[in-house]
Write a protein that holds these residues in place. Structure first.
Motif, PDB file in Angstrom:
ATOM      1  N   GLU A   1       3.708 -29.402  -1.528  1.00  0.00           N
ATOM      2  CA  GLU A   1       3.288 -28.101  -1.005  1.00  0.00           C
ATOM      3  C   GLU A   1       3.687 -26.929  -1.899  1.00  0.00           C
ATOM      4  O   GLU A   1       3.310 -25.792  -1.628  1.00  0.00           O
ATOM      5  CB  GLU A   1       3.850 -27.912   0.409  1.00  0.00           C
ATOM      6  N   TYR A   2       4.443 -27.197  -2.960  1.00  0.00           N
ATOM      7  CA  TYR A   2       4.759 -26.143  -3.918  1.00  0.00           C
ATOM      8  C   TYR A   2       3.565 -25.815  -4.805  1.00  0.00           C
ATOM      9  O   TYR A   2       3.511 -24.768  -5.438  1.00  0.00           O
ATOM     10  CB  TYR A   2       5.954 -26.545  -4.783  1.00  0.00           C
TER      11      TYR A   2
ATOM     12  N   PRO B   1      -1.797 -25.463   0.938  1.00  0.00           N
ATOM     13  CA  PRO B   1      -0.351 -25.211   0.862  1.00  0.00           C
ATOM     14  C   PRO B   1      -0.007 -23.728   0.777  1.00  0.00           C
ATOM     15  O   PRO B   1       0.970 -23.279   1.386  1.00  0.00           O
ATOM     16  CB  PRO B   1       0.061 -25.959  -0.411  1.00  0.00           C
TER      17      PRO B   1
ATOM     18  N   TRP C   1      12.377 -22.222  -5.747  1.00  0.00           N
ATOM     19  CA  TRP C   1      12.278 -23.122  -4.590  1.00  0.00           C
ATOM     20  C   TRP C   1      13.669 -23.545  -4.124  1.00  0.00           C
ATOM     21  O   TRP C   1      13.964 -23.534  -2.925  1.00  0.00           O
ATOM     22  CB  TRP C   1      11.446 -24.334  -4.983  1.00  0.00           C
TER      23      TRP C   1
ATOM     24  N   TYR D   1       8.563 -22.401   3.403  1.00  0.00           N
ATOM     25  CA  TYR D   1       8.738 -23.862   3.443  1.00  0.00           C
ATOM     26  C   TYR D   1      10.175 -24.200   3.806  1.00  0.00           C
ATOM     27  O   TYR D   1      10.426 -25.070   4.658  1.00  0.00           O
ATOM     28  CB  TYR D   1       8.390 -24.522   2.104  1.00  0.00           C
TER      29      TYR D   1
ATOM     30  N   PHE E   1       2.328 -22.239   3.568  1.00  0.00           N
ATOM     31  CA  PHE E   1       3.634 -21.812   3.064  1.00  0.00           C
ATOM     32  C   PHE E   1       3.426 -20.814   1.921  1.00  0.00           C
ATOM     33  O   PHE E   1       3.506 -21.174   0.754  1.00  0.00           O
ATOM     34  CB  PHE E   1       4.446 -23.011   2.572  1.00  0.00           C
TER      35      PHE E   1
END
Length: 490
Positions: free
Chosen positions: A183-184, A190, A238, A200, A194
């Motif tokens: 999902e990054y 995605p 992240w 996320y 997010f």
């Protein structure tokens, strides 16, 4: 990094490398087994420190859509069993983002709050019936557990908890769960679900906390982008978000995908280039995992839930060649040098021809016979080069226990020569040696050996050029031919 690479004792001339082995897959005469090396030239392996080894360490990504209509196939069960898988990641990576376990297939679009569809064809979207009870029967026949990839894009927390309960109700003990897939990436869905890494991370914190309260018995991993290239949200951003969220209170691991990019490269042209190719992957993985470890809180693990090389099915650089499979086994052994890594999920058990460990149901496989990428016919679910090499690793680590590196006097990042000893929980000892160099090497060993070797460019799915040997080791000296993998048991 966690390694001391070059320890090893050699008698008396260290490597006693022979003349170059492997013809580059020219399709000429098949190579003959090399004569055993003399004991005086044997490397005496030096045992390094032992580390714990989970029973499901050597696992596979398993895209259920690839075996729709085949789950009752004896050939599929036999093929999967022959890989000696520690576990299967289901329902796969990308399919998991739109998967409905109650339907047993992809959830048809549209998806509330998301701008795009599933990305699959209407034919694939129509597949159904791969429900927990059906998949559990297949897993039981194969004799392997599941790693569940949670659907964080098109299902809510309650549905995911219900899915875990549905598997446990039919006897499948889901103990590992991964929160999402990739999902990054900043693809439309995605990004919509997010928009930031913080969103996320907050979701991962809430879901992991609730899952552990409601169902328990879970180890949970949050996903993370690769640290060596930016594919959307940068790695450090992240990880910063995960730190800020407090998610580590209920997150046990970070899941990463260390693919090695072959973009712009041409098929390997010599034994020396094949050796350099494997060594370059080892260096890549060492750098990749060291960066992840730098950001990992104390006591947390690294799950490698997908890994392979990036190459296309139409023009692979190594897919279908022996060096592709041998290089994959070398990487899986090298992951063990990093003590935080406790899961290696190869991509993929059955999938695109350039990646697959087993031949796909259509009976087509990538093949490097005669030194160029081809498509060949092969029995469905037969082993490819990847499957052949990794199946020996799977047998070596079967059941878990401990893993202990055997120093062979080389830096694997420049000369890929590996040794590992595995002790199972019941005390059984197995050793695995891998030689991805152009010359043969002798090591001190005792017992029975099962060995696969081939020219680096041999096409394995068609069976051309692969030497398969089972023998008792004589004179306490084991010859490791060029481009070989050898399992040793008492």
């Amino acid at each position: 990094m966690d390694r001391k690479r070059t320890f090893g004792l050699v008698l008396p001339m260290a490597l006693a490398l022979s003349a170059c082995g492997g013809s580059g897959g020219s399709g000429q005469s098949s190579p003959q087994p090399q004569p055993p090396a003399q004991p005086a030239a044997s490397i005496v392996p030096v045992e390094g420190p032992a580390r714990d080894l989970p029973a499901d360490y050597a696992s596979y990504n398993f895209n259920l859509l690839r075996v729709s209509g085949q789950v009752e196939s004896a050939a599929l069960v036999q093929g999967l069993r022959a890989l000696n898988p520690g576990g299967l990641r289901i329902p796969g990576g990308t399919p998991g983002e739109t998967w409905s376990w109650s339907r047993g297939g992809l959830r048809p679009p549209p998806y509330p709050g998301l701008p795009a569809g599933s990305g699959f064809s209407a034919e694939i979207e129509a597949i159904s019936g791969l429900t927990p009870s059906v998949v559990d029967r297949l897993l039981d026949q194969v004799g392997t557990p599941a790693l569940l990839s949670a659907n964080m894009l098109t299902a809510d927390l309650d549905e995911n908890i219900a899915d875990i309960r549905a598997f446990r109700a039919v006897g499948q003990p889901i103990t590992r769960l991964e929160l999402g897939n990739e999902e990054y990436f900043r693809t439309p869905n995605p990004r919509a679900r997010f928009p930031t890494a913080d969103q996320y991370a907050a979701t991962a914190a809430a879901w992991s906390s609730q899952m552990k309260r409601d169902v328990g018995g879970l180890s949970i991993a949050a996903i993370s982008p690769p640290p060596l290239r930016t594919v959307g949200v940068p790695f450090d951003d992240w990880m910063d978000a995960l730190d800020r969220s407090g998610a580590w209170a209920t997150i046990d691991a970070v899941a990463v995908h260390p693919y090695f990019d072959l973009a712009g490269q041409t098929p390997l042209a010599s034994p020396q280039s094949a050796e350099a190719f494997v060594a370059s992957m080892i260096r890549h993985d060492d750098t990749f995992l060291a960066r992840v470890r730098q950001r990992l809180p104390a006591g947390k693990a690294i799950w490698i839930t997908e890994w392979n090389v990036f190459e296309t099915q139409s023009a692979p650089v190594t897919g279908g060649s022996w060096i592709g499979g041998l290089g994959a086994a070398a990487r899986a052994l090298n992951f063990l040098d990093h003590s935080a890594v406790d899961l290696s999920v190869f991509h993929v058990a059955i999938g695109e021809r350039q990646w697959s460990a087993l031949v796909t149901p259509d009976g087509l496989a990538a093949d490097f016979t005669e030194g160029r990428p081809l498509v060949t016919s092969a029995p469905p679910f037969a082993q490819t080069a990847y499957g052949a090499a990794l199946s020996l690793l799977g047998e070596a680590v079967r059941g878990g226990g401990t893993a202990q590196r055997l120093g062979l006097g080389q830096d694997e990042a420049s000369k890929p020569l590996f040794g590992y000893r595995f002790r199972s929980l019941n005390g059984e000892v197995r050793s695995l040696f891998l030689n991805a160099t152009p010359g043969s090497v002798a090591v001190r060993a005792n017992g029975r050996a099962r060995q696969l070797s081939a020219p680096y460019g041999a096409g394995v799915s068609s069976g051309a050029g692969v030497i398969r040997r089972d023998f008792l080791i004589s004179g306490e000296s084991l010859d490791l031919p060029a481009f070989s993998i050898t399992l040793v048991t008492p």
